[in-house]
Design an enzyme around this catalytic site. Structure first.
Site, mmCIF file in Angstrom:
data_model
loop_
_atom_site.group_PDB
_atom_site.id
_atom_site.type_symbol
_atom_site.label_atom_id
_atom_site.label_comp_id
_atom_site.label_asym_id
_atom_site.label_seq_id
_atom_site.Cartn_x
_atom_site.Cartn_y
_atom_site.Cartn_z
ATOM 1 C CB THR A 260 -8.858 -17.897 -33.488
ATOM 2 O OG1 THR A 260 -9.541 -18.723 -34.435
ATOM 3 C CG2 THR A 260 -7.902 -16.956 -34.226
ATOM 4 C CG HIS A 261 -12.523 -19.400 -31.457
ATOM 5 N ND1 HIS A 261 -13.488 -18.699 -30.778
ATOM 6 C CD2 HIS A 261 -12.292 -18.719 -32.607
ATOM 7 C CE1 HIS A 261 -13.849 -17.638 -31.496
ATOM 8 N NE2 HIS A 261 -13.128 -17.625 -32.618
ATOM 9 C CD GLN B 50 -1.152 -0.100 10.481
ATOM 10 O OE1 GLN B 50 -0.821 0.942 11.057
ATOM 11 N NE2 GLN B 50 -1.492 -1.191 11.137
ATOM 12 C CB SER C 44 1.789 -1.659 10.678
ATOM 13 O OG SER C 44 2.407 -0.500 11.195
ATOM 14 C CG ASN D 177 -1.231 11.074 9.508
ATOM 15 O OD1 ASN D 177 -0.970 10.020 10.088
ATOM 16 N ND2 ASN D 177 -2.250 11.847 9.840
ATOM 17 C CD GLU E 276 0.567 -27.019 -13.455
ATOM 18 O OE1 GLU E 276 0.032 -27.302 -12.367
ATOM 19 O OE2 GLU E 276 1.121 -27.863 -14.172
ATOM 20 C CE LYS F 189 2.358 1.408 5.644
ATOM 21 N NZ LYS F 189 0.935 1.740 5.440
HETATM 22 N N1 ARG Z 1 1.367 2.619 10.487
HETATM 23 C C1 ARG Z 1 0.662 3.733 9.934
HETATM 24 C C2 ARG Z 1 0.283 3.427 8.486
HETATM 25 O O1 ARG Z 1 0.789 2.477 7.990
HETATM 26 C C3 ARG Z 1 1.529 4.930 9.976
HETATM 27 C C4 ARG Z 1 0.790 6.214 10.148
HETATM 28 C C5 ARG Z 1 0.112 6.211 11.445
HETATM 29 N N2 ARG Z 1 -0.557 7.441 11.689
HETATM 30 C C6 ARG Z 1 -1.436 7.567 12.645
HETATM 31 N N3 ARG Z 1 -1.970 8.727 12.783
HETATM 32 N N4 ARG Z 1 -1.792 6.590 13.415
HETATM 33 O O2 ARG Z 1 -0.490 4.109 7.866
#
Ligand code: ARG
Length: 457
Positions: free
Chosen positions: A156-157, A323, A24, A111, A291, A326
């Site tokens: 309206t409409h 993950q 990631s 985590n 747009e 994000k």
């Molecule tokens: N890159 C992971 C995420 O975005 C971080 C946590 C990873 N934890 C794991 N046990 N592999 O969630």
């Protein structure tokens, strides 16, 4: 074999494609500042609790600060094999300060670390979005003040309905954005929870001080259930939802601008700086910015559906699916911020065609409702008044006349009780001015509302 930080129980190296697939780093690297801030707070806590020595804390913190500078200066080398931002930074720390660096992850898991990073990121970004929403609200107020006498047809409409003040129309968006701002503030309350200490899922046997960490990082509360803290992302869902609503409101405003800028309406001129031309048609001036905001709204909705769908089947507690939260959040934040910024600028440069707006507001029997209300005030049941005016309108259509061009005699054919004063009631300015109740379009009401808007911080 190049060992991973988790490599103790592994005999074989990770497949290269798996490394690529699971990494990631190319998107979560933007969390580096939050990750380092979290690690510094964690190291201070470990030291305060006597888990690491003062000298170790010092080494860890100065190592982390160096890494921060390297990343900011573009000197840091990110390697895909590092998997994510947490491990990239930890590896760099160990490379810098040796074994002591390996103590940082005591009483912590990626985590709870990622849950923290996301909350720190969301807190900062949502605050910036609040600032940009305020800016757009201000732009609307300044437009409305310039147009506080401008009369336009209300629709309206998409059919002409009743005349309104342009300021009233514009400030309808202020009200929407004001609620968006409140939603953002509310969202912040639930983001403002410190998850560190939850570790992988069950907390830790190490004697930590979670309140201390929360204080370091300016959180008002700490999470109350370690399993919840590492496994839910409802604050992400909620943030992307609010951003979606903001996009929806901007999209509707843009749709108005697009229609108004068309030759069919000719209500507004968008400044050249905020339009683009055609590669083939030399005469064209297109409202592309508006747009694109409308189009990007769809993209942010996509982010919302993505995160909601990712979340729906995840068993407790942390799973790698998380993950995927994000990119959805990052994209929604970037898109909403860019759109808010550019729309505020574009709005400030709109030039309204007051003459065309006014003359269009006299068309389409826009005073028919006022005529019916006149009759109702003379004691007729509103339904009956509605029928009578409907017949008058039908007569006007046949004779190609306006309501205001009828004689009293012609009107009295439909209802004996019409009197001279009906002609005042068909005057547009009078009709607007009479709507002076709270929420109405009368100039005094709109100006009063503007004053209360300006008192808001
Ligand atoms: N890159 C992971 C995420 O975005 C971080 C946590 C990873 N934890 C794991 N046990 N592999 O969630």
């Amino acid at each position: 074999m190049d060992k991973k930080p988790w490599g103790g129980r592994f005999c074989e190296a990770t497949d290269k494609n798996v490394e690529k697939f699971t990494s990631s780093l190319h998107f979560d690297r933007r969390l580096y500042r939050y990750d380092i801030a979290g690690s510094i707070a964690h190291a201070k806590m470990l030291c305060k609790q006597g888990i690491i020595k003062r000298s170790e804390e010092k080494q860890i913190i100065s190592g982390l600060k160096e890494i921060l500078q390297e990343i900011q200066g573009g000197l840091f080398v990110f390697e895909e094999a590092d998997e994510d931002i947490h491990m990239a930074i930890e590896k760099a720390l160990v490379a810098k300060i040796g074994k002591t660096g390996e103590k940082l992850h005591t009483a912590r898991s990626r985590n709870d670390q990622i849950a923290l990073d996301m909350r720190l990121y969301a807190r900062e970004e949502i605050n910036q979005v609040i600032h940009l929403v305020k800016k757009l609200k201000k732009a609307l107020i300044s437009l409305a003040k310039n147009e506080s006498k401008t009369i336009m047809p209300g629709y309206t409409h998409l059919q002409k309905a009743q005349p309104v003040l342009l300021a009233h129309h514009l400030l309808a968006y202020w009200e929407m954005l004001d609620r968006d701002e409140q939603r953002l503030e509310d969202c912040l309350k639930r983001i403002d929870v410190m998850p560190l200490g939850s570790a992988a899922l069950a907390g830790t046997t190490i004697p930590i001080d979670r309140e201390f960490v929360a204080k370091q990082l300016n959180f008002s509360r700490i999470s109350q259930n370690s399993m919840d803290a590492v496994s839910d992302r409802d604050f992400v869902v909620e943030s992307v939802f609010v951003l979606s609503v903001i996009m929806m409101h901007m999209s509707r405003f843009c749709e108005d601008i697009i229609l108004w800028a068309s030759d069919e309406f000719r209500f507004v001129e968008i400044s050249d700086a905020f339009t683009t031309g055609s590669s083939i048609m030399p005469q064209k001036k297109n409202p592309d910015v508006a747009e694109l905001i409308r189009g990007k709204t769809g993209r942010v909705y996509g982010d919302l559906v993505a995160i909601l769908t990712v979340m729906k089947g995840i068993p407790m507690t942390y799973n790698r699916d998380l993950q995927e939260d994000k990119e959805a959040l990052f994209d929604a934040v970037d898109t909403a911020k860019n759109s808010l910024q550019i729309l505020s600028e574009m709005a400030r440069h709109l030039k309204f065609n007051r003459t065309k707006m006014y003359s269009d507001s006299t068309k389409g029997f826009s005073m028919a409702t006022d005529m019916a209300e006149y009759l109702a005030m003379k004691g007729l049941p509103f339904r009956e008044a509605h029928r009578i005016v409907g017949s008058v309108v039908s007569y006007c259509i046949k004779k190609d006349k306006d309501l205001s061009s009828l004689t009293l005699k012609e009107l009295q054919k439909y209802y004996q009780g019409f009197e001279e004063d009906i002609f005042l009631r068909l005057n547009i300015e009078h009709g607007i001015g009479a709507r002076n109740h709270v929420g109405g379009t009368a100039q005094e009401t709109v100006l009063k509302r503007i004053r209360s808007m300006e008192e808001q911080k």
